[in-house]
Design a protein around this motif. Structure first.
Motif, PDB file in Angstrom:
ATOM      1  N   THR A 101      -7.441  -0.057   7.344  1.00  0.00           N
ATOM      2  CA  THR A 101      -8.105  -0.198   5.936  1.00  0.00           C
ATOM      3  C   THR A 101      -7.333  -1.292   5.193  1.00  0.00           C
ATOM      4  O   THR A 101      -6.216  -1.537   5.364  1.00  0.00           O
ATOM      5  CB  THR A 101      -8.432   0.967   5.361  1.00  0.00           C
ATOM      6  OG1 THR A 101      -9.222   2.243   5.522  1.00  0.00           O
ATOM      7  CG2 THR A 101      -9.471   0.903   3.759  1.00  0.00           C
ATOM      8  N   GLY A 102      -8.352  -2.145   5.183  1.00  0.00           N
ATOM      9  CA  GLY A 102      -8.006  -3.600   4.982  1.00  0.00           C
ATOM     10  C   GLY A 102      -7.509  -4.842   5.553  1.00  0.00           C
ATOM     11  O   GLY A 102      -6.708  -5.664   4.703  1.00  0.00           O
ATOM     12  N   TYR A 117      -9.995   7.815   3.472  1.00  0.00           N
ATOM     13  CA  TYR A 117     -11.601   7.205   3.678  1.00  0.00           C
ATOM     14  C   TYR A 117     -11.956   6.687   5.122  1.00  0.00           C
ATOM     15  O   TYR A 117     -12.533   7.553   5.393  1.00  0.00           O
ATOM     16  CB  TYR A 117     -11.942   5.618   2.504  1.00  0.00           C
ATOM     17  CG  TYR A 117     -12.950   5.343   3.287  1.00  0.00           C
ATOM     18  CD1 TYR A 117     -14.165   5.750   2.624  1.00  0.00           C
ATOM     19  CD2 TYR A 117     -12.803   3.910   4.048  1.00  0.00           C
ATOM     20  CE1 TYR A 117     -15.677   5.051   2.852  1.00  0.00           C
ATOM     21  CE2 TYR A 117     -14.531   3.176   3.983  1.00  0.00           C
ATOM     22  CZ  TYR A 117     -15.363   4.281   3.722  1.00  0.00           C
ATOM     23  OH  TYR A 117     -16.811   3.492   3.778  1.00  0.00           O
ATOM     24  N   ASP A 122      -7.090   4.734   1.708  1.00  0.00           N
ATOM     25  CA  ASP A 122      -7.888   4.455   2.455  1.00  0.00           C
ATOM     26  C   ASP A 122      -7.936   5.443   4.053  1.00  0.00           C
ATOM     27  O   ASP A 122      -9.127   4.987   4.945  1.00  0.00           O
ATOM     28  CB  ASP A 122      -6.523   3.134   2.715  1.00  0.00           C
ATOM     29  CG  ASP A 122      -7.009   2.476   2.311  1.00  0.00           C
ATOM     30  OD1 ASP A 122      -7.632   2.397   1.435  1.00  0.00           O
ATOM     31  OD2 ASP A 122      -5.474   1.464   2.378  1.00  0.00           O
ATOM     32  N   SER A 123      -6.623   6.299   4.289  1.00  0.00           N
ATOM     33  CA  SER A 123      -6.618   6.951   4.971  1.00  0.00           C
ATOM     34  C   SER A 123      -7.561   8.400   5.417  1.00  0.00           C
ATOM     35  O   SER A 123      -8.587   8.645   5.119  1.00  0.00           O
ATOM     36  CB  SER A 123      -5.592   6.941   5.787  1.00  0.00           C
ATOM     37  OG  SER A 123      -4.962   6.685   6.059  1.00  0.00           O
ATOM     38  N   ASP A 177     -12.781  -2.634   3.703  1.00  0.00           N
ATOM     39  CA  ASP A 177     -12.091  -2.840   2.589  1.00  0.00           C
ATOM     40  C   ASP A 177     -12.398  -2.627   1.701  1.00  0.00           C
ATOM     41  O   ASP A 177     -13.171  -2.242   1.342  1.00  0.00           O
ATOM     42  CB  ASP A 177     -11.978  -4.479   3.055  1.00  0.00           C
ATOM     43  CG  ASP A 177     -10.285  -4.780   3.043  1.00  0.00           C
ATOM     44  OD1 ASP A 177      -9.979  -4.234   1.275  1.00  0.00           O
ATOM     45  OD2 ASP A 177     -10.024  -5.922   3.166  1.00  0.00           O
ATOM     46  N   ILE A 178     -11.530  -3.609   0.435  1.00  0.00           N
ATOM     47  CA  ILE A 178     -12.125  -2.678  -1.430  1.00  0.00           C
ATOM     48  C   ILE A 178     -12.875  -4.259  -2.053  1.00  0.00           C
ATOM     49  O   ILE A 178     -13.149  -3.658  -2.971  1.00  0.00           O
ATOM     50  CB  ILE A 178     -11.169  -2.603  -1.596  1.00  0.00           C
ATOM     51  CG1 ILE A 178      -9.365  -3.362  -1.810  1.00  0.00           C
ATOM     52  CG2 ILE A 178     -10.062  -0.860  -1.598  1.00  0.00           C
ATOM     53  CD1 ILE A 178      -8.922  -3.170  -2.492  1.00  0.00           C
ATOM     54  N   LYS A 229       0.814  -1.407   0.055  1.00  0.00           N
ATOM     55  CA  LYS A 229       0.017  -0.279  -0.482  1.00  0.00           C
ATOM     56  C   LYS A 229       0.675   1.415  -0.222  1.00  0.00           C
ATOM     57  O   LYS A 229       0.458   2.261  -0.306  1.00  0.00           O
ATOM     58  CB  LYS A 229      -0.467   0.417   1.318  1.00  0.00           C
ATOM     59  CG  LYS A 229      -1.981  -1.199   1.361  1.00  0.00           C
ATOM     60  CD  LYS A 229      -3.072  -1.132   2.607  1.00  0.00           C
ATOM     61  CE  LYS A 229      -4.095  -1.457   2.355  1.00  0.00           C
ATOM     62  NZ  LYS A 229      -5.007  -0.990   0.956  1.00  0.00           N
ATOM     63  N   ARG A 244     -11.973   1.850  -6.159  1.00  0.00           N
ATOM     64  CA  ARG A 244     -11.567   2.553  -5.068  1.00  0.00           C
ATOM     65  C   ARG A 244     -13.325   2.291  -3.976  1.00  0.00           C
ATOM     66  O   ARG A 244     -13.775   2.858  -3.184  1.00  0.00           O
ATOM     67  CB  ARG A 244     -11.679   4.331  -4.542  1.00  0.00           C
ATOM     68  CG  ARG A 244      -9.411   4.299  -5.252  1.00  0.00           C
ATOM     69  CD  ARG A 244      -9.162   5.251  -4.800  1.00  0.00           C
ATOM     70  NE  ARG A 244      -8.429   6.160  -4.928  1.00  0.00           N
ATOM     71  CZ  ARG A 244      -7.366   6.822  -5.108  1.00  0.00           C
ATOM     72  NH1 ARG A 244      -8.626   7.880  -4.614  1.00  0.00           N
ATOM     73  NH2 ARG A 244      -6.430   7.291  -5.178  1.00  0.00           N
ATOM     74  N   THR A 247      -4.149  -2.711  -5.122  1.00  0.00           N
ATOM     75  CA  THR A 247      -5.474  -2.183  -4.010  1.00  0.00           C
ATOM     76  C   THR A 247      -4.927  -0.627  -4.053  1.00  0.00           C
ATOM     77  O   THR A 247      -3.998  -0.046  -4.607  1.00  0.00           O
ATOM     78  CB  THR A 247      -4.375  -3.096  -3.031  1.00  0.00           C
ATOM     79  OG1 THR A 247      -5.383  -2.914  -1.769  1.00  0.00           O
ATOM     80  CG2 THR A 247      -2.901  -2.159  -2.362  1.00  0.00           C
ATOM     81  N   THR A 248      -5.233  -0.308  -2.594  1.00  0.00           N
ATOM     82  CA  THR A 248      -4.978   0.757  -2.689  1.00  0.00           C
ATOM     83  C   THR A 248      -4.172   1.822  -2.012  1.00  0.00           C
ATOM     84  O   THR A 248      -3.306   0.795  -1.148  1.00  0.00           O
ATOM     85  CB  THR A 248      -6.695   1.207  -1.936  1.00  0.00           C
ATOM     86  OG1 THR A 248      -6.558   0.776  -0.761  1.00  0.00           O
ATOM     87  CG2 THR A 248      -7.866   1.422  -2.700  1.00  0.00           C
ATOM     88  N   TYR A 295     -15.020   1.330  -1.250  1.00  0.00           N
ATOM     89  CA  TYR A 295     -15.011   0.887   0.084  1.00  0.00           C
ATOM     90  C   TYR A 295     -16.368   0.103   0.680  1.00  0.00           C
ATOM     91  O   TYR A 295     -17.022   0.309   0.321  1.00  0.00           O
ATOM     92  CB  TYR A 295     -14.689   1.560   0.934  1.00  0.00           C
ATOM     93  CG  TYR A 295     -12.998   2.183   0.989  1.00  0.00           C
ATOM     94  CD1 TYR A 295     -11.724   1.840   1.224  1.00  0.00           C
ATOM     95  CD2 TYR A 295     -12.755   3.241  -0.452  1.00  0.00           C
ATOM     96  CE1 TYR A 295     -10.381   2.178   0.900  1.00  0.00           C
ATOM     97  CE2 TYR A 295     -11.141   3.776  -0.342  1.00  0.00           C
ATOM     98  CZ  TYR A 295     -10.257   2.274   0.063  1.00  0.00           C
ATOM     99  OH  TYR A 295      -8.997   3.347  -0.017  1.00  0.00           O
TER     100      TYR A 295
END
Length: 379
Positions: free
Chosen positions: A258-259, A161, A158-159, A280-281, A136, A363, A152-153, A365
């Motif tokens: 996230t994740g 979101y 992630d942060s 997560d995604i 990531k 993206r 992945t994102t 989520y």
């Protein structure tokens, strides 16, 4: 027996042999290579739960492509899998072995950002295409190398979101972050300090070999944190951290970056995971033809539904092979990279595209919470 025809037979055999040799010499070398497998190297920390998840996804991708008839005129996809062990030195050694010994031009997979950033340098030096699955750290696709891709994102996405979810829904007054001592974990801690300001009361790191989290969680308890966010690539360590919260009597909301949160953590942590939440995604119930087939075949093979790491491991091999087919080559990494940048690609998560740096633009989520030993997801 009539021996008088022997010279004639010898002359005929010699003529036929010469014709065959001339014909074979005139054939392009690709005709002989048509049946050779297409090699894709796969790096994963295969001794860990999360590495095994990624490997299972990658192997299913190769299996499904081969069941469809392979690529490039019926050639099968062959995976060469090496253990990176969450260690950059071992990841680099494995990448060099793939390139120099196995003559691989395409590498897929990996979990660790630290390993991926090290492998990137080897890929660049050898003109190898690197399709990263789970790492990531933003720097991976900011390198300027046009043959690196990430499925992945990023940590930044992630942060953006998840911190918004924390600030708007959970509204912690005192946030602590417990993170692995890697590029990934340290990046999250520094970002949380900036975003939460004086509400950030503790940032503790742990080593990838660590299994006892009691002392660390005792320090977090002393900070007075009302929300504790765990940042761990290894499900085993996330589960140990959750159990340690109960052991030391740390009464706080259980947050995972996230994740991180998945069913493997719930299995390992048991009741200690109850109430933990994250995002997560990917969710296996997403409906599209490829995801339906992926989930069905994965569940039949492994006895449980796949999650994010499995699907990203799958996509890292699936898209590499599909791009080879689109580009019409198993050796020209520039053409395959061009195909990846140019086209939209069908995956179990839906259609995705890559930006100029090789970053996937998907993206979508999903929020999760652990209830009764299961993850409940809501869009």
């Amino acid at each position: 027996m009539n021996h008088s025809n022997r010279p004639l037979r010898r002359r005929l055999l010699a003529a036929v042999s010469a014709t065959l040799l001339a014909t074979c010499a005139a054939l392009p070398s690709a005709a002989f290579a048509q049946g050779e497998p297409v090699k894709i190297g796969v790096l994963m920390p295969t001794k860990s739960v999360i590495g095994q998840q990624g490997q299972q996804g990658a192997e299913l991708a190769a299996e499904m492509i081969n069941d469809q008839g392979g690529i490039l005129g019926g050639r099968k996809v062959q995976l060469i899998v090496y253990d990176s062990n969450f260690q950059p030195v071992e990841g680099v050694a494995a990448a060099q072995r793939l390139i120099n010994q196995d003559r691989v031009k395409f590498i897929a997979g990996e979990i660790s950002s630290t390993v991926a950033l090290a492998v990137l340098q080897i890929a660049r030096a050898n003109n190898v295409l690197f399709m990263a699955a789970v790492p990531k750290h933003p720097d991976l696709t900011k390198s300027g190398y046009d043959k690196v891709f990430r499925l992945t994102t990023t940590l930044d996405a992630d942060s953006e979101y998840f911190d918004r979810q924390l600030l708007e829904r959970v509204k912690p007054q005192k946030l602590a972050v417990v993170a692995e001592n890697t590029d990934y974990g340290r990046y999250v801690i520094e970002g949380s300090k900036k975003r939460f300001g004086d509400k950030f009361v503790a940032g503790e790191t742990f080593e990838l070999s660590q299994s006892d989290f009691s002392t660390l969680m005792t320090k977090v308890k002393a900070s007075g944190a009302d929300t504790v966010c765990i940042v761990a690539g290894k499900p085993e360590q996330a589960a140990n951290a959750l159990r340690a919260m109960g052991t030391v009597g740390l009464q706080a909301r259980k947050c995972t970056a996230t994740g991180v949160l998945n069913n493997q953590i719930l299995r390992l942590a048991g009741d200690a995971a109850e109430g933990a939440f994250g995002s997560d995604i990917y969710v296996s119930t997403r409906r599209n033809p490829l995801n339906d087939e992926f989930v069905k075949r994965f569940q039949a093979k492994h006895g449980h539904v796949p999650e994010k790491v499995e699907v990203l491991g799958f996509e890292s091999v699936w898209l590499t092979a599909k791009a080879m087919a689109a580009a019409g080559t198993s050796t020209d990494t520039a053409k395959v990279a061009q195909a990846l940048h140019k086209n939209a690609w069908t995956t179990p998560r839906g259609e995705i595209r890559f930006d100029a740096g090789g970053q996937s633009q998907a993206r979508d989520y999903v929020d999760f919470v652990a209830k009764g030993g299961k993850l409940t997801a809501s869009q």
